[in-house]
Design an enzyme around this catalytic site. Sequence first.
Site, PDB file in Angstrom:
ATOM      1  N   ASP A   1      13.186  32.285 -11.330  1.00 30.85           N
ATOM      2  CA  ASP A   1      13.197  31.693  -9.996  1.00 30.85           C
ATOM      3  C   ASP A   1      14.450  30.865  -9.732  1.00 30.85           C
ATOM      4  O   ASP A   1      14.517  29.697 -10.141  1.00 30.85           O
ATOM      5  CB  ASP A   1      11.940  30.825  -9.832  1.00 30.85           C
ATOM      6  CG  ASP A   1      11.799  30.246  -8.439  1.00 30.85           C
ATOM      7  OD1 ASP A   1      12.487  30.739  -7.511  1.00 30.85           O
ATOM      8  OD2 ASP A   1      11.008  29.303  -8.265  1.00 30.85           O
TER       9      ASP A   1
ATOM     10  N   ASP B   1      17.174  33.280  -3.424  1.00 30.97           N
ATOM     11  CA  ASP B   1      15.987  32.901  -4.180  1.00 30.97           C
ATOM     12  C   ASP B   1      15.297  34.104  -4.815  1.00 30.97           C
ATOM     13  O   ASP B   1      14.512  34.801  -4.160  1.00 30.97           O
ATOM     14  CB  ASP B   1      15.041  32.167  -3.208  1.00 30.97           C
ATOM     15  CG  ASP B   1      13.792  31.650  -3.883  1.00 30.97           C
ATOM     16  OD1 ASP B   1      13.598  31.905  -5.098  1.00 30.97           O
ATOM     17  OD2 ASP B   1      12.984  30.999  -3.197  1.00 30.97           O
TER      18      ASP B   1
END
Length: 432
Positions: free
Chosen positions: A98, A295
């Site tokens: 992440d 992201d």
Amino acid sequence: MILPSFLSLVLASVVAAESIHIPLTRRNPLLARDGSVDLNKVFNAAERLRGKYGYGSTPSKRQGQTVGIPVINQGQDSSYLGNVQIGTPPQTFSVVLDTGSSDLWVPSTGCAGCDSETPTFDPSKSSSVKQVATGGGDITIRYGSGEVSGTIIQETVSMGGFVNTAQTMLLATTLSDGLINGATAGIMGLAFPALTSTRSTPFWVVLANAGQLASEEMSFFFTRQSTNPAAGDLSPGGVFTLGGTNSSLFTGDIEFLDLIAGTQPTFWLLRMSEITVNGKAVQIPTGNAALSAIDTGTTLVGGPSAGVQAIYDAIPGSEPLDGQQKGFFAFPCNTKAQVTFSFGGKAWPIDVNDMNLGSIGQGFCLGGIFDLTLGSSLGDSPGNPTWVVGDTFLKNVYSVFRNTPPSIGFAHLSTAAGGSGKHHIFLPKLSQ
Ligand SMILES: *[C@@H]1O[C@H](CO)[C@@H](O)[C@H](O)[C@H]1NC(C)=O
């Protein structure tokens, strides 16, 4: 007592030169008044000398490494996971890679709100776990999609052979519903220290600071399994390269763009400079309202209301959804929505299959870009991204997150990485 051969050599030379008696039990200056020798000092002096002339057993700074870590594609492009080992002996967890957060956590045994099949970490089975006092109470990490809380530990954590023996991380005891599912057992945050809730230095930053990475880069190739009818819940997800790039996975140059950072970086931020739909630029917000978090931990692409509206306005027949699905849009399934993003350089196309998430009935298909802000102007504050550019986009490029200088690079995927292997060449229109 058997001395290491190296030490006996030092002693032999000292003995020969000085012709003195060496009492093994005494700790004196190198040559004390009584003529005896301090073994430690002899040893240390010899080591210093070796160091000075570039010899010796003192390890020089370990050479940095570049390692390719297999990625797991979960739920046909829903999440991209990598395996991390925690504790002694190691317990293995598949965690979301992440770049949109900075903490590491895994669920603990006795976790409330975990699925019964969620793998959990048992601290009682690790000899290297250390509890970290947090002054009472649990620590909570908040994500866009939910939150997780628990206690802080320090543990030995490794990934792809890289090791940090004192990684601060959260051992989760409470998860909000649906934050993770199935094989997913936590999140590995790959953004900057300023974002952490656990006051930890992110794993990748520890490696970078320790000089373990050949270059301070994290690179991703993500597979597309949404168009593969044979793909199960878990399928090959690509390659996460820690410490550099893998030139067999991209073609042409990597276009690096400077990170948008204030006094200290938080998210991996770029500015959305242009979006085209079916070949035409649409009008999108500028300035702070164009800040985009790149992201890997987000499945889709979210954006500011006006920008997302402008995209669907350019897709014939599109309709906003309502109720629970407010913020989402659908368009006729037989419409091709060819969207490109540019962050100040090249225009990067999103495959039409990634813009189309599948049928919702009556000939309509759900779009892969949604309204994130729902009219809120919160996003206009400096440093707060209004675009969250997730895997819907990132599947289409080779992406490189570079620490020094802080920047993000994109390149075309090679044929080995499932790309066309061709540069997209936009020819000028030929006038007849
Ligand atoms: C680079 O990627 C290729 C294709 O996935 C792989 O075979 C190779 O081992 C990788 N190299 C490194 C250094 O990870």
